[in-house]
Motif scaffolding. Structure first.
Motif, PDB file in Angstrom:
ATOM      1  N   HIS A  87      30.375  45.315  39.210  1.00 33.50           N
ATOM      2  CA  HIS A  87      29.945  45.012  37.845  1.00 33.50           C
ATOM      3  C   HIS A  87      29.795  46.299  37.035  1.00 33.50           C
ATOM      4  O   HIS A  87      30.182  46.372  35.869  1.00 33.50           O
ATOM      5  N   HIS A  88      29.269  47.337  37.677  1.00 36.00           N
ATOM      6  CA  HIS A  88      29.076  48.640  37.033  1.00 36.00           C
ATOM      7  C   HIS A  88      30.383  49.226  36.485  1.00 36.00           C
ATOM      8  O   HIS A  88      30.387  49.895  35.462  1.00 36.00           O
ATOM      9  N   HIS A 137      28.709  41.695  42.553  1.00 36.61           N
ATOM     10  CA  HIS A 137      27.395  41.785  41.916  1.00 36.61           C
ATOM     11  C   HIS A 137      26.298  41.831  42.977  1.00 36.61           C
ATOM     12  O   HIS A 137      26.522  41.450  44.128  1.00 36.61           O
ATOM     13  N   ALA A 167      19.828  41.741  42.181  1.00 34.42           N
ATOM     14  CA  ALA A 167      18.710  42.574  41.699  1.00 34.42           C
ATOM     15  C   ALA A 167      17.380  42.065  42.260  1.00 34.42           C
ATOM     16  O   ALA A 167      16.387  41.948  41.562  1.00 34.42           O
ATOM     17  N   CYS A 223      24.463  47.524  39.011  1.00 36.09           N
ATOM     18  CA  CYS A 223      24.985  46.464  39.872  1.00 36.09           C
ATOM     19  C   CYS A 223      26.438  46.734  40.256  1.00 36.09           C
ATOM     20  O   CYS A 223      27.228  47.060  39.388  1.00 36.09           O
ATOM     21  N   ASN A 259      30.739  47.470  33.203  1.00 32.20           N
ATOM     22  CA  ASN A 259      29.595  47.656  32.315  1.00 32.20           C
ATOM     23  C   ASN A 259      28.739  48.788  32.885  1.00 32.20           C
ATOM     24  O   ASN A 259      27.816  48.537  33.663  1.00 32.20           O
ATOM     25  N   LYS A 309      24.902  48.922  33.675  1.00 38.27           N
ATOM     26  CA  LYS A 309      24.291  48.208  34.802  1.00 38.27           C
ATOM     27  C   LYS A 309      24.596  48.930  36.108  1.00 38.27           C
ATOM     28  O   LYS A 309      25.739  49.305  36.350  1.00 38.27           O
ATOM     29  N   CYS A 340      30.126  38.156  34.091  1.00 39.50           N
ATOM     30  CA  CYS A 340      30.490  39.460  33.529  1.00 39.50           C
ATOM     31  C   CYS A 340      31.126  39.258  32.152  1.00 39.50           C
ATOM     32  O   CYS A 340      32.291  38.865  32.061  1.00 39.50           O
TER      33      CYS A 340
END
Length: 137
Positions: free
Chosen positions: A116-117, A10, A13, A125, A120, A123, A63
């Motif tokens: 993470h992307h 992650h 951000a 990330c 999901n 996102k 997550c």
């Protein structure tokens, strides 16, 4: 020890030029998100310092639908100074991340390393292709 099938990377951000140290991230997770602790198992600041968050034996909060079988690693950064998704990892962060992933590989040899992307797609990330970068580990 719980069964871990994923190591999820992650980003915090946090825009370039701004800081979100470990304690600030932990505070946000506890006081704003109402988590019991920081959601990640590890947090890597821009200077490459690795902080331990949740114990590996504990389920993370990083997550959705994958926390029970994963380890979460977050690096400070991930946004340009204008706030756009961008790989802002410093050389120190890259070196620390690689060393940490090598250690975790010894503990969880079958776990997939993903961003993470990858779990999901809504996102950006962690703002780089973790699967490709760490495919040789």
């Amino acid at each position: 020890m719980r069964t871990v099938t994923l190591i999820i990377i992650h980003c915090s951000a946090t825009p370039e030029g701004r800081s979100l140290d470990f304690e600030a991230c932990r505070y946000d997770h506890i006081h704003h998100r109402r988590f019991s602790d920081i959601g990640y198992h590890f947090y890597i600041t821009r200077d490459g310092e690795i902080y331990r968050g949740r114990a590996l034996e504990k389920v993370g909060a990083h997550c959705r639908n994958h926390n029970s079988h994963s380890v979460g690693i977050c690096y400070e950064g991930g946004l340009s100074s204008e706030g756009s998704p961008m790989d802002t990892r410093t050389l120190e962060q890259k070196a620390s991340m690689l060393a940490l992933l090598r250690e975790l590989r010894n503990v969880f040899p079958r776990a997939l390393i993903v961003g993470h992307h990858d779990l999901n797609p809504m996102k950006p990330c962690p703002c780089f292709n973790a699967v490709k970068e760490y495919s040789s580990l």
